[in-house]
Enzyme design. Structure first.
Site, PDB file in Angstrom:
ATOM      1  N   GLU A  38       0.737  -1.232   0.253  1.00 13.44           N
ATOM      2  CA  GLU A  38       0.018   0.121  -0.189  1.00 13.44           C
ATOM      3  C   GLU A  38       0.976   1.328   0.085  1.00 13.44           C
ATOM      4  O   GLU A  38       1.341   1.624  -1.016  1.00 13.44           O
ATOM      5  CB  GLU A  38      -0.834  -0.056   1.145  1.00 13.44           C
ATOM      6  CG  GLU A  38      -2.063  -1.211   1.048  1.00 13.44           C
ATOM      7  CD  GLU A  38      -2.995  -1.379   1.862  1.00 13.44           C
ATOM      8  OE1 GLU A  38      -3.044  -0.782   3.090  1.00 13.44           O
ATOM      9  OE2 GLU A  38      -4.218  -1.899   1.433  1.00 13.44           O
TER      10      GLU A  38
HETATM   11  C1  HEC Z   1      -3.861   0.839  -1.741  1.00 14.70           C
HETATM   12  C2  HEC Z   1      -5.227   1.293  -1.168  1.00 14.70           C
HETATM   13  C3  HEC Z   1      -5.344   1.671   0.147  1.00 14.70           C
HETATM   14  C4  HEC Z   1      -4.773   2.779   0.683  1.00 14.70           C
HETATM   15  C5  HEC Z   1      -3.736   3.434   0.288  1.00 14.70           C
HETATM   16  C6  HEC Z   1      -5.450   2.918   2.112  1.00 14.70           C
HETATM   17  N1  HEC Z   1      -6.278   1.970   1.980  1.00 14.70           N
HETATM   18 FE1  HEC Z   1      -7.725   1.678   3.717  1.00 14.70          FE
HETATM   19  N2  HEC Z   1      -8.331   0.159   2.969  1.00 14.70           N
HETATM   20  C7  HEC Z   1      -7.932  -0.701   1.743  1.00 14.70           C
HETATM   21  C8  HEC Z   1      -8.321  -2.006   1.756  1.00 14.70           C
HETATM   22  C9  HEC Z   1      -7.978  -2.984   0.581  1.00 14.70           C
HETATM   23  C10 HEC Z   1      -8.910  -2.383   3.098  1.00 14.70           C
HETATM   24  C11 HEC Z   1      -9.206  -3.624   3.468  1.00 14.70           C
HETATM   25  C12 HEC Z   1      -8.303  -4.449   3.658  1.00 14.70           C
HETATM   26  C13 HEC Z   1      -8.570  -5.748   4.721  1.00 14.70           C
HETATM   27  O1  HEC Z   1      -9.782  -5.855   5.187  1.00 14.70           O
HETATM   28  O2  HEC Z   1      -7.831  -6.680   5.106  1.00 14.70           O
HETATM   29  C14 HEC Z   1      -8.862  -0.872   3.676  1.00 14.70           C
HETATM   30  C15 HEC Z   1      -9.461  -1.000   4.980  1.00 14.70           C
HETATM   31  C16 HEC Z   1      -9.743   0.345   5.585  1.00 14.70           C
HETATM   32  C17 HEC Z   1     -10.505   0.530   6.489  1.00 14.70           C
HETATM   33  C18 HEC Z   1     -11.296  -0.324   7.426  1.00 14.70           C
HETATM   34  C19 HEC Z   1     -12.922  -0.212   6.939  1.00 14.70           C
HETATM   35  C20 HEC Z   1     -13.550  -1.455   7.130  1.00 14.70           C
HETATM   36  O3  HEC Z   1     -14.762  -1.384   6.867  1.00 14.70           O
HETATM   37  O4  HEC Z   1     -13.457  -2.533   7.884  1.00 14.70           O
HETATM   38  C21 HEC Z   1     -10.282   1.859   7.188  1.00 14.70           C
HETATM   39  C22 HEC Z   1     -10.956   2.810   8.108  1.00 14.70           C
HETATM   40  C23 HEC Z   1      -9.281   2.502   6.229  1.00 14.70           C
HETATM   41  N3  HEC Z   1      -8.896   1.638   5.317  1.00 14.70           N
HETATM   42  C24 HEC Z   1      -8.892   3.637   6.033  1.00 14.70           C
HETATM   43  C25 HEC Z   1      -7.688   4.232   5.636  1.00 14.70           C
HETATM   44  C26 HEC Z   1      -6.548   5.313   6.142  1.00 14.70           C
HETATM   45  C27 HEC Z   1      -6.923   6.294   7.209  1.00 14.70           C
HETATM   46  C28 HEC Z   1      -5.646   5.210   5.218  1.00 14.70           C
HETATM   47  C29 HEC Z   1      -4.603   5.923   5.180  1.00 14.70           C
HETATM   48  C30 HEC Z   1      -3.641   6.022   6.463  1.00 14.70           C
HETATM   49  C31 HEC Z   1      -5.965   4.196   4.271  1.00 14.70           C
HETATM   50  N4  HEC Z   1      -7.102   3.516   4.649  1.00 14.70           N
HETATM   51  C32 HEC Z   1      -5.068   3.658   3.015  1.00 14.70           C
HETATM   52  C33 HEC Z   1      -7.433   0.320   0.873  1.00 14.70           C
HETATM   53  C34 HEC Z   1      -6.323   1.332   1.029  1.00 14.70           C
END
Ligand code: HEC
Ligand code: HEC
Length: 332
Positions: A141
């Protein structure tokens, strides 16, 4: 003759009254039963007691700042898009990271996310603060090497010195990995999106159309709410995907990947359904492209029910009414 007309008029108008009162009663009953299983959003998310305007503003800046990634290519908002027309997702099956490598799971929405019992499809982060610490260091990521490298990078950006000092008064140092995550979580706790379904639960009988009400009834009658319930219509419990009939893609085993407990195989978080009309594609692998298909599949996978076209279309109409009122215009 005049008398006869009068009698007919009374008969017809009382019939009309009777039918309208029955349906008003029915709607009132539906509002009561909706409030039994679900709950309207409130205007403060759990844990927001200390979220000052300064902390929220800092968190917003961090959420959109690509410098939190190894090559300044990616911010949280790259995958959780919040600009006009987006609902906290990128609408891709799986998301590319800062260096273009693809992840394996579909990006869930950040809207209303802090109301969930825990974060991620497998629930491995207990809250928004713990969640925010992961993507920054995740090699596919945002790819930063370690917490210290992130702190040092931000300490080298002049504007963050003051912003952290005012957001975390008295903290020394103020720029810490913990505070980065705290600020981002404070911003995320402002992402609250009331829908017409909230108005309905709060007593506005006209907030849902007849079709949407029929969809809500079907959702309850079919027992979708045995899993999808509470304030987010999901997001509180973990259930096997394929409870009744196995899901075709078994490559990701959900909670089992974290716990290695046989009983956790294929357990995923019950997806919260607010804004679901804007978060295609669906399921943890992003393999289901339309909401109709997701609803139909839920019938067979989770309930062993072949839903009729009518049920699918009514339920889908109801689910569309869970959309942020300010984003409804973007539903296709
Ligand atoms: C490359 C794409 C990507 C980036 C950049 C990213 N995310 Fe995500 N995010 C995801 C994915 C894919 C998941 C689910 C992963 C899993 O469940 O294993 C996720 C899950 C989450 C969740 C949980 C939501 C849920 O319903 O469970 C939150 C809140 C979140 N991200 C916030 C953030 C924040 C704050 C940042 C920056 C610090 C960030 N993400 C950066 C792709 C990204
Ligand atoms: C036994 C529990 C259970 C039942 C019953 C159930 N669901 Fe689900 N639902 C889940 C789980 C778990 C997921 C997440 C699946 C995944 O992708 O891993 C989910 C996902 C969904 C999604 C996709 C959301 C997204 O963002 O990807 C929709 C839409 C949905 N359910 C609607 C329904 C409807 C409509 C019904 C009733 C016909 C229903 N569900 C019944 C557990 C359930």
């Amino acid at each position: 003759m005049a008398n006869m007309k009068h009698i007919i008029w009374i008969l017809v108008s009382s019939l009309f009254l009777a039918t309208t009162t029955v349906s008003a009663d029915e709607t009132a009953r539906l509002i009561r039963s909706a409030n039994r299983y679900f709950a309207p959003l409130t205007d403060a998310m759990p844990g927001s007691e200390n979220d000052t305007p300064e902390r929220i503003a800092l968190g917003k800046k961090l959420f959109f700042d690509k410098r939190l990634s190894i090559n300044d290519e990616q911010s949280c908002a790259s995958c959780h898009r919040l600009e006009e027309g987006f609902a906290g997702v990128d609408n891709l099956p799986v998301s590319p990271g800062a260096k273009g490598q693809l992840g394996t799971r579909n990006s869930p929405t950040v809207l209303n996310s802090g109301w969930q019992d825990s974060q991620f499809w497998d629930g491995r982060a207990e809250d928004l603060v713990e969640q925010a610490k992961e993507p920054i260091l995740n090699p596919i990521e945002m790819g930063m090497p370690d917490e210290q490298a992130v702190e040092e990078k931000l300490r080298g950006i002049a504007e963050y010195g003051d912003a952290f000092a005012t957001a975390f008064p008295g903290a020394d140092p103020a720029i810490t990995y913990q505070n980065i995550a705290e600020a981002i979580a404070a911003f995320e706790r402002t992402l609250i999106t009331p829908s017409r379904f909230d108005d309905f639960m709060n007593g506005d009988a006209g907030a849902l159309s007849e079709v949407e009400q029929r969809g809500l009834k079907a959702f309850i009658r079919l027992d979708c709410n045995s899993c999808h319930d509470g304030i987010l219509v999901g997001g509180e419990t973990y259930e096997p995907l394929g409870k009744e009939n196995p899901y075709e893609n078994q490559s990701d085993q959900g909670m089992y990947e974290v716990t290695k407990d046989e009983n956790d195989r294929m357990f995923f978080k019950v997806a919260p359904l607010r804004n679901v009309a804007l978060t295609a594609p669906y399921f943890h692998d992003g393999k289901i492209s339309t909401l109709d298909e997701a609803v139909r599949k839920m019938g067979t996978l989770q309930l062993d029910e072949e839903l009729t076209d009518q049920q699918v279309s009514d339920i889908t109409s109801f689910l569309k009414a869970l959309t942020d009122k300010n984003r409804e215009q973007y539903i296709q």
